[in-house]
Structure formats: structure tokens, C-alpha cells
Design an enzyme around this catalytic site. Structure first.
Site, short mmCIF file in Angstrom:
data_model
loop_
_atom_site.label_atom_id
_atom_site.label_comp_id
_atom_site.label_asym_id
_atom_site.label_seq_id
_atom_site.Cartn_x
_atom_site.Cartn_y
_atom_site.Cartn_z
CG HIS A 312 -2.35 0.37 0.90
ND1 HIS A 312 -3.47 -0.61 0.78
CD2 HIS A 312 -2.93 1.65 0.77
CE1 HIS A 312 -4.50 0.17 0.77
NE2 HIS A 312 -4.21 1.55 0.80
NE ARG A 347 7.75 7.69 -5.26
CZ ARG A 347 6.97 6.67 -4.96
NH1 ARG A 347 6.46 5.88 -5.87
NH2 ARG A 347 6.29 6.66 -3.65
NE ARG A 367 3.02 8.20 -0.75
CZ ARG A 367 3.03 6.82 -0.33
NH1 ARG A 367 3.69 6.10 -1.13
NH2 ARG A 367 2.41 6.46 0.68
#
Ligand SMILES: Cc1cc2nc3c(=O)[nH]c(=O)nc-3n(C[C@H](O)[C@H](O)[C@H](O)COP(=O)(O)O)c2cc1C
Length: 415
Positions: A312, A347, A367
């Protein structure tokens, strides 16, 4: 060195450019007083202000800094938060950074094939948009902006149970049904009848896959979110109920039938729940939040169609292992029988390569695209996705991997 005139119409970014080149900065150790509120973030850099448009962002962290500047602290904190002291979040990143790539040379990489297939649907790249709730908190167009970006770049989008936009509208903007992520009691519908009605709605909307999230059964201790909320001085009552918590009635949960609380769901959920879902839908079932070999084996025995390795994004248990470290044992247990998606902390394109090399069929991000959304709406989401795909492309060519099939454990190493 002469100071530029910052009283007149010289822009702030010109001043910062001047400052970046100044020996003063090197001696003072950076822009004092501009440290982030929470240690998990990348520190502010003097170049932050050089991102005026989505196209200026060079990596996804550039979008993060713009999102931080744009968003109310509580909303930015909701994106950033992990749990406890952020150890799981940090582990995700640290483990990815520890892995290096083993580059092969003299391989013909003139033609690059990044495509992957999930349940018979071929995707041009393995980059997936992870389900994240409440996206209108980050931009007025929320999930619709994300859907338009996913459509324009042909990425699989997964929609959260707690979406702030209804699935029918999102599917229209995406021009293809999305995958639907399912929470059950206590975050989703409280009763079995409610769950059945919700599933039926997503089936009717054409969603081919249900992604059952199973990693929040114990709740989660999101201290970073609390800290950001405390420094947010806005009056939030027009959108939130008193007490500051988000209105729990989301479009997909509105009007669902009630009835007795489903005791098999939420904290009581076990692998038998997969059969229960099977009894009411023919949609594919992917289980999200697995991090061990044992659970991968049990999931396969329960008959799931896919496994999503995830913690998560560090928002479930504290002291959690990085998903990139959990992936090899899950992949071994699965043995190619069902597709594996991995997320949490990815990322850069090189991170994607590390996941794919260890057996993931696709890699999801949360994100990074939310930062893009908070920074520049649809264009920001597109920029985040473009950056990651371009980096993936560069990395695959750089290490001599013309296709995802060429990637494997031989492509990486750990010192
Ligand atoms: C703001 C936010 C909201 C999220 N909401 C959900 C959700 O509703 N359902 C879910 O299964 N996962 C949710 N997640 C987890 C993501 O699906 C994904 O697992 C995680 O973001 C991946 O890690 P990353 O953000 O480091 O890329 C959320 C994550 C964030 C950051």
C-alpha cells in the site's frame, strides 16, 4: 558578486537561478529554513522553482515539489503519509536503491518492445495506474483527469472503491472500462448485499477485473497525515464533516443496500472470501497487498486470477519489508501461472526494470501520478507517466534488453 534587483520585475526564478550559481549557497549548505515538514520527503532544492509547466519536470520528484506547493497541507499529507515513523515507506525506496543493474553491451536495441499482456489485453508498456482514493482532493478534475491521461497514453487505470468520481463517468473519460479496486467492510460496503450491489454496478459498467485489497484489515497508523492536518488552518467544513475526516459517503458507496454487517469481510476476511466473490461475479479477481510466498500459494489455491504485490505504498503495516524484496519469493511461488503486478516506491524507469526483472508482469505507481495531478492536472499526470516510460525506454536500451522477456534476475544484482 552583484545581487540581482529582486524588488523590480526580475522574476523569482531568475533570482533562484542566480542563487544556484552563487558560491554563497555552497557555503551556507542550501536554502536554510525551507526543509520539508516531514523527513521522508526529498529536501527542497534551489531548482524547485524552475518548474512552471508540466513539461519542465525532469523527474517525478519535480512534480512532487510543485504538488506540495499547490496543495493544502492536509491533502498533500494524505498523499505522502505512510504509517508509524515511515519505516515501510523508507524500506521500499532503500531496497530499490540498493539494487544495481547489470548492463549488457553490443545487443541490438534498435527496436524496443515494452509491451506486456494482462488477461489477454496487450498494453504498450507495463506501467499501471494504481488505485488511489479521493482524487478530487488533489485537482478539481480528479479521477477524470487521470482517466484522460491514462487514455491518451494507453495505460491501465485502476479505480478505487473510494473514488471521488463514479465509475461510469471515469469509464467514459477513459473510453474503456477501468479495473475496479474493491474494499469491503469496514472501508467499503458494510453489508454483503451492499458489496453485491457495488460489484454488480462495476460489472454493468464493464469493468473486467476486481482488485480486492487485503492489506488494511488491521487499520493503519497514519501519523504523517495527522501531522499535516494539524498545520492546515483552512476551514474544511464545506467538504468534510466536523472533526476533519473526509466525508465517508463516496459516489460508489452512496445508496447501497444496508443490512447486517458482513462478518466475513473486513477484519474477519479469510481466503474463503474469494469463493464468496466468485459466487456473485464472473469478473477476474486480483488480490492486492500480498508480500509473502505463503500467501501467494494460498491465493492460487483460492483460485485468484492475479496477484498484486503491495504494501500500500508503506501505508499498511509498519516495519514492512520492501515489495521489491518480497517479489522474488512470490514470483517463485506463482511460477508464471497468473500475472503479477507490483507497486510501492517505484519512482524511476530503472525501478520498473528491477520489478520486471524479478518476475512482475507490470508495475504500478501511486504517488508519482498523484503528484502530477496535484501539480498540473491531466498534463501533470501525463508528464509523470511520460517520464517513467521514457526512463524505462532509456534503461532497457542501456542494459541491452530489447524486450521485457529479455529481463530476468540476471539483469540486476545487490552488493
Ligand atoms: C493517496 C493514496 C490513496 C490510496 N488509496 C488507495 C485505495 O483507495 N485503494 C487501494 O487499494 N490502494 C490505495 N492506495 C495504494 C495504491 O494503490 C498503491 O498501492 C501505492 O500508492 C503504491 O505505492 P507508491 O505510492 O509508492 O507508488 C493509495 C495510495 C495513496 C498514495
Amino acid at each position: 558578486m552583484r545581487l540581482p534587483d529582486i524588488r523590480g520585475d526580475v522574476r523569482r526564478r531568475d533570482f533562484l537561478r542566480w542563487l544556484a550559481a552563487s558560491p554563497l549557497l555552497a557555503s551556507s549548505g542550501g536554502l536554510a529554513g525551507l526543509e520539508p515538514l516531514i523527513a521522508q520527503e526529498a529536501p527542497r532544492r534551489v531548482f524547485d522553482e524552475l518548474v512552471d509547466r508540466a513539461g519542465d519536470a525532469l523527474d517525478v520528484f519535480d512534480l512532487q515539489r510543485v504538488a506540495r506547493a499547490n496543495l493544502p497541507p492536509a491533502h498533500y499529507g494524505y498523499i505522502m503519509t505512510g504509517v508509524d515513523g515511515e519505516e515501510t515507506y523508507a524500506n521500499n525506496r532503500a531496497a530499490l536503491e540498493r539494487i544495481y543493474l547489470r548492463a549488457r553491451r553490443m545487443v541490438d536495441v534498435s527496436a524496443l518492445d515494452m509491451s506486456t499482456t494482462l488477461f489477454g489485453r496487450a498494453w504498450p508498456t507495463p506501467l499501471v495506474v494504481a488505485p488511489c482514493g479521493s482524487q478530487r482532493a488533489f485537482h478539481p478534475e480528479g479521477e477524470l483527469a487521470v482517466a484522460r491521461a491514462a487514455r491518451s497514453r494507453t495505460h491501465l487505470q485502476t479505480l478505487s472503491t473510494v473514488t471521488s468520481t463514479a465509475v461510469e463517468e471515469v469509464n467514459e473519460a477513459r473510453e474503456e472500462p477501468v479495473w475496479y479496486q474493491l474494499y469491503v467492510n469496514p472501508i467499503g460496503p458494510r453489508s454483503w448485499d451492499g458489496t453485491v450491489a457495488l460489484i454488480e454496478r462495476t460489472r454493468h459498467a464493464g469493468c473486467p477485473v476486481l482488485v480486492l485489497t487485503v492489506d488494511l484489515q488491521g487499520g493503519s497508523n497514519r501519523l504523517t497525515a495527522e501531522r499535516y492536518a494539524r498545520v492546515d488552518e483552512r476551514d474544511c467544513r464545506s467538504c468534510h464533516r466536523s472533526g476533519g475526516r473526509a466525508d465517508p459517503v463516496k459516489p460508489m458507496l452512496r445508496g447501497l443496500p444496508g443490512g447486517p454487517v458482513d462478518l466475513d469481510a473486513g477484519r474477519g476476511m479469510t481466503w474463503a472470501y474469494i469463493d464468496k466473490l466468485r459466487s456473485v461475479t464472473d469478473q477476474r479477481i486480483v488480490v492486492k497487498g500480498l508480500v509473502t510466498r505463503e500467501d501467494a500459494e494460498l491465493a492460487l489455491r483460492a483460485g485468484v486470477d492475479g496477484i498484486w504485490v503491495s504494501n500500500h505504498g508503506g501505508r499498511a503495516e509498519g516495519s514492512g519489508r520492501a515489495t521489491i524484496d518480497a517479489l522474488p519469493e512470490v514470483a517463485e511461488a506463482v511460477g508464471g501461472r497468473v500475472p503479477i503486478i507490483v507497486d510501492s516506491g517505484f519512482r524511476r524507469g530503472s525501478d520498473l526494470v528491477k520489478g520486471l526483472a524479478q518476475g512482475a508482469t507490470a508495475v504500478a505507481v501511486g504517488r508519482p501520478y498523484l503528484w502530477g495531478l496535484g501539480a498540473f492536472g491531466q498534463e501533470g499526470v501525463e508528464r509523470a507517466l511520460d517520464i517513467l516510460v521514457r526512463e524505462l525506454e532509456i534503461t532497457m536500451r542501456a542494459i541491452g534488453a530489447p524486450s521485457l522477456q529479455a529481463l530476468g534476475p540476471h539483469s540486476i544484482g545487490v552488493e
